[in-house]
Structure formats: C-alpha cells, structure tokens
Scaffold this motif. Structure first.
Motif, PDB file in Angstrom:
ATOM      1  N   TYR A  37       0.634  -1.165  -0.178  1.00  0.00           N
ATOM      2  CA  TYR A  37       0.057  -0.076   0.122  1.00  0.00           C
ATOM      3  C   TYR A  37       0.888   1.339   0.137  1.00  0.00           C
ATOM      4  O   TYR A  37       0.556   2.377   0.096  1.00  0.00           O
ATOM      5  N   GLN A  38       2.098   1.072  -0.110  1.00  0.00           N
ATOM      6  CA  GLN A  38       2.886   2.472  -0.266  1.00  0.00           C
ATOM      7  C   GLN A  38       3.731   2.466  -1.541  1.00  0.00           C
ATOM      8  O   GLN A  38       3.332   2.989  -2.561  1.00  0.00           O
ATOM      9  N   ARG A  39       4.670   1.410  -1.909  1.00  0.00           N
ATOM     10  CA  ARG A  39       5.450   1.302  -3.124  1.00  0.00           C
ATOM     11  C   ARG A  39       5.931  -0.069  -3.293  1.00  0.00           C
ATOM     12  O   ARG A  39       6.576  -0.513  -2.593  1.00  0.00           O
ATOM     13  N   VAL A  40       5.843  -0.370  -4.682  1.00  0.00           N
ATOM     14  CA  VAL A  40       6.233  -1.763  -4.967  1.00  0.00           C
ATOM     15  C   VAL A  40       7.453  -1.674  -5.850  1.00  0.00           C
ATOM     16  O   VAL A  40       7.305  -0.825  -6.760  1.00  0.00           O
ATOM     17  N   PRO A  41       8.197  -2.736  -5.870  1.00  0.00           N
ATOM     18  CA  PRO A  41       9.496  -2.376  -6.671  1.00  0.00           C
ATOM     19  C   PRO A  41       8.932  -2.408  -8.436  1.00  0.00           C
ATOM     20  O   PRO A  41       7.986  -3.291  -8.721  1.00  0.00           O
ATOM     21  N   GLY A  42       9.556  -1.644  -8.942  1.00  0.00           N
ATOM     22  CA  GLY A  42       9.097  -1.558 -10.606  1.00  0.00           C
ATOM     23  C   GLY A  42       9.325  -2.781 -11.051  1.00  0.00           C
ATOM     24  O   GLY A  42       8.615  -3.295 -12.042  1.00  0.00           O
ATOM     25  N   ALA A  43      10.314  -3.541 -10.832  1.00  0.00           N
ATOM     26  CA  ALA A  43      10.504  -4.886 -11.433  1.00  0.00           C
ATOM     27  C   ALA A  43       9.409  -5.899 -11.085  1.00  0.00           C
ATOM     28  O   ALA A  43       8.908  -6.623 -11.997  1.00  0.00           O
ATOM     29  N   LEU A  44       8.925  -5.768  -9.960  1.00  0.00           N
ATOM     30  CA  LEU A  44       7.631  -6.495  -9.880  1.00  0.00           C
ATOM     31  C   LEU A  44       6.548  -6.374 -10.720  1.00  0.00           C
ATOM     32  O   LEU A  44       5.799  -6.910 -11.271  1.00  0.00           O
ATOM     33  N   LEU A  45       6.302  -4.845 -10.751  1.00  0.00           N
ATOM     34  CA  LEU A  45       4.965  -4.451 -11.400  1.00  0.00           C
ATOM     35  C   LEU A  45       5.205  -4.839 -13.039  1.00  0.00           C
ATOM     36  O   LEU A  45       4.547  -5.169 -13.597  1.00  0.00           O
ATOM     37  N   GLU A  46       6.425  -4.799 -13.379  1.00  0.00           N
ATOM     38  CA  GLU A  46       6.846  -5.320 -14.715  1.00  0.00           C
ATOM     39  C   GLU A  46       6.592  -6.679 -14.897  1.00  0.00           C
ATOM     40  O   GLU A  46       6.103  -7.240 -15.765  1.00  0.00           O
ATOM     41  N   LYS A  47       6.870  -7.512 -14.132  1.00  0.00           N
ATOM     42  CA  LYS A  47       6.719  -8.759 -14.096  1.00  0.00           C
ATOM     43  C   LYS A  47       5.258  -9.184 -14.024  1.00  0.00           C
ATOM     44  O   LYS A  47       4.794 -10.092 -14.559  1.00  0.00           O
ATOM     45  N   MET A  48       4.437  -8.644 -13.139  1.00  0.00           N
ATOM     46  CA  MET A  48       3.033  -8.587 -13.107  1.00  0.00           C
ATOM     47  C   MET A  48       2.413  -8.296 -14.639  1.00  0.00           C
ATOM     48  O   MET A  48       1.581  -8.993 -14.873  1.00  0.00           O
ATOM     49  N   TYR A  49       2.822  -7.382 -15.065  1.00  0.00           N
ATOM     50  CA  TYR A  49       2.289  -7.254 -16.294  1.00  0.00           C
ATOM     51  C   TYR A  49       2.829  -8.018 -17.357  1.00  0.00           C
ATOM     52  O   TYR A  49       1.965  -8.747 -18.273  1.00  0.00           O
ATOM     53  N   ASP A  50       3.953  -8.648 -17.394  1.00  0.00           N
ATOM     54  CA  ASP A  50       4.297  -9.730 -18.185  1.00  0.00           C
ATOM     55  C   ASP A  50       3.653 -11.004 -17.952  1.00  0.00           C
ATOM     56  O   ASP A  50       3.198 -11.790 -18.833  1.00  0.00           O
TER      57      ASP A  50
END
Length: 380
Positions: A37-50
């Motif tokens: 609920y604050q900030r998630v690593p950009g790499a994880l968001l990239e992986k979620m998208y992938d």
C-alpha cells in the motif's frame, strides 16, 4: 514457445526495474510485502504485467479466456467456469489490443458471433423486439438468457451486447481494417441499434427516452429503477460508434439520421446533492459504493465519454464518486469490490483516465500484495 514468444516479445514495459529484475519473484514479493500500500518495486510491477500477458496468451485461442481461466485447480470451477458477460470477459480482453495480442481477439469474435442466433431469440421472446439482446452468463454453445436468480435481475440487463460490441469497433481503430469494420463490426452494431429502436420507446415528461426496465450490475433486487447510468452510457457509446463507423465508410446513410435522433433523445446523466455521479438518472441520487462492480463509471473506464473540457461537471462528479468508492475501501480493505480482481482493475482504469496516478499505483501495490509466487491473483 516460438509462437507464443513472438507475440509476447512485441511489447515491453519499463518501470525502472533495473538490477531488481535479476531477483526472483519470491524475493520481489517479500520486498513488496514490507511496503504494501506504499510502493512496490518497479521490477515486480513489470513482471506482473508480463505474467498477465503470458496467461492471456495461454488462455486465448479457439475461444477467449473463460471465468477462472484454465488453472482453477478443481473439476467444478466457481461459477461453472462460464463466460460472464457483465464484467469478467471484458476484463479479460481489456489489454489484448493495447498489448498487441491480436491473435487473442479471434476467439473472442468467434464466441460473440456464435451466440447471435440465441441473442435474437432473447430479444424477441423477452422484449418483443428485433435485433439482439445478450445474456449475462454464457457457455460456448448457448446464448439464451436463462440464468435467473433472486439476487440479481440478470434478465433485465440489456446493454451487454453493446459493451461486447465495443471491442469489435476498437479492433478496427487499432488495426484500420475496413473490411472487418464493414463485414463484422457494423452488422453487429446495427442489430444492437435495432433492439434499441424497439426497446427504447417510452418517454418521460421532458421527452427523453425512458430506459425501462433498467439494471445496474450486480447491485441486486429484482428490478432496481429506470435509467441506470451504465445502460445510458453503453447506448450512447454504441450509437456513437455505429454512426461514426458508417460515416467513415459512407454506408447505411439512410439509417444514420434515425440513430442520431435516438441518440439525442437519451436522458442526461444526473449528479447527486453531494456532487457525485449518480448511479441512476432517475432523481434518486443513489450509488452502491461498497460493491465490486463499477457500473456507473462506464463513461470513465470504458467509453471515455467524459472530459474536463467537454463535460466538466460530469468529470468532477466522477472524481467525487470515485473518491467515495475508494473511501469504502479504506474503511474496509476487504470490502466487496476491493477483494475482486476486476473491481480493482476497473477502479484503477477509472483513476488512470481521471489522471490520478498515485491512486493507480496504490491499487497496483495492493494487488501485488495478493498474488501467488506464480503471479496469479488470489482474492483470499
């Protein structure tokens, strides 16, 4: 692998993942859990998208992804693993075009067109109308409107075909395929307009069309009211798309005037006394904020009808309404809509269109806190 890889590698998302991309998913999730609920690593968001693109590619084929996909883990999938047409199928298809997964659209078009004969039966036998009316729950071989229940007035929900048809028109806007527009999109939209011509015949005291019966998925009650915001929004979108499509190809000119007249007679949206967009344009100013569906936000997350320049009051009313829906989440993180993937998705889509990037990030971070290591989402 080669076939799927060619589709998968057409698109990349760079959110500054950097060296974190070398970490395992488990390591990224552990890091995210400390900052949920604050900030998630950009790499994880990239992986979620992938991951979401990977799962779509695997699910989409002869038919579009069904409810629960192909990894539900049980022989009796929730909701029978059906095609649910008042949110779930659309949510599954929402990124197919923007992520350049055009092959996945074929199964979707195939499913919708296979249901048309039954949809004509629905329109005729339930409403005495020409054209087509979709049901809510479908299987690959039946489009009959036969899934009734005391909790939801599914038999009275009529804009489903219009929402589903919007992806046909979007496909043309992405590809510029005029043959597809002429041979498949326009004929489908014409049948929906034909239904509207027969169904939308009552008028109120101001001469506006009275959308009756009307329903706002899936708030409940056998028959909620007249003029749900979603019903009006889908009708406006369908008629607008159909008129634009016919004018682009210079076809159906003898009918365009009639569709313009119908479009002008649709009632206006309403704003409640608190300045929020009403879920019903019936004077009641009601809004089911603690609910998984985002039906009244259709002009924001799907048809993009509202804008700060053309409709400033409705734009501001949408901001107020979305904030109130978000407050329900803050009061109860396990609120009805917050635990359902498509609820969070539609909320994030609405926030993105309204320019609320911080809220989009907050929702994505909350979703990152609720995925398995394989990055499938869990509502548990």
């Amino acid at each position: 692998a080669a076939t799927h890889g060619e589709i998968f590698n057409r698109v990349t998302l760079d959110l500054g993942g950097g060296n974190d991309r070398r970490l395992t998913t488990e390591e990224l999730l552990k890091r995210a859990s400390a900052t949920a609920y604050q900030r998630v690593p950009g790499a994880l968001l990239e992986k979620m998208y992938d991951a979401s693109r990977f799962y779509f590619i695997c699910c989409a084929g002869e038919l579009p992804p069904n409810l629960q996909g192909i990894w539900n883990g049980v022989f009796t999938a929730p909701w029978n693993g059906s095609y649910t047409l008042d949110a779930n199928v659309q949510n599954a298809m929402d990124s197919a075009l923007s992520a350049n997964m055009m092959e996945g659209m074929g199964g979707y078009f195939r499913l919708i067109e296979s249901l048309l004969p039954d949809w004509r039966t629905n329109a005729k036998k339930l409403f005495g109308a020409r054209g087509i009316a979709s049901q809510v729950v479908a299987s690959p071989n039946s489009g009959l409107n036969s899934h009734y229940g005391g909790n939801w007035a599914w038999q009275f929900w009529t804009p489903g075909a219009g929402w589903l048809a919007s992806y046909f028109y979007d496909y043309y806007r992405y590809t510029g395929d005029q043959s597809f527009l002429a041979d498949r999109a326009i004929p489908l939209m014409k049948e929906i307009a034909l239904f509207y011509e027969d169904f939308l015949v009552e008028k109120d005291a101001n001469g506006h069309i009275l959308y009756r019966p009307s329903y706002s998925p899936e708030v409940g009650g056998l028959l909620a009211s007249d003029n749900s915001t979603m019903d009006l929004a889908v009708a406006r979108e369908l008629l607008t798309n159909l008129i634009n499509a016919c004018e682009e190809l210079n076809v159906e000119q003898e009918h365009v005037g009639r569709w313009r007249t119908l479009l002008k007679r649709l009632p206006p949206y309403q704003i409640g006394p608190d300045g929020d967009l009403s879920e019903w344009a019936d004077g009641t100013s009601r809004h089911a904020y603690n609910h998984r569906h985002h039906s009244p936000f259709y002009p924001v997350f799907r048809s993009f009808e509202f804008s700060p320049d053309a409709t400033p009051k409705l734009w501001e009313a949408s901001i107020v309404a979305l904030a109130e829906k978000g407050e329900q989440w803050l009061r109860n993180p396990r609120a009805d809509w917050a635990g359902i993937p498509f609820g969070r998705a539609f909320h994030a889509q609405s926030a993105a269109y309204l320019g609320q990037g911080d809220l989009v990030e907050e929702i994505l971070c909350s979703m990152a806190d609720r995925v398995y290591p394989c990055l499938l989402y869990t509502s548990d």
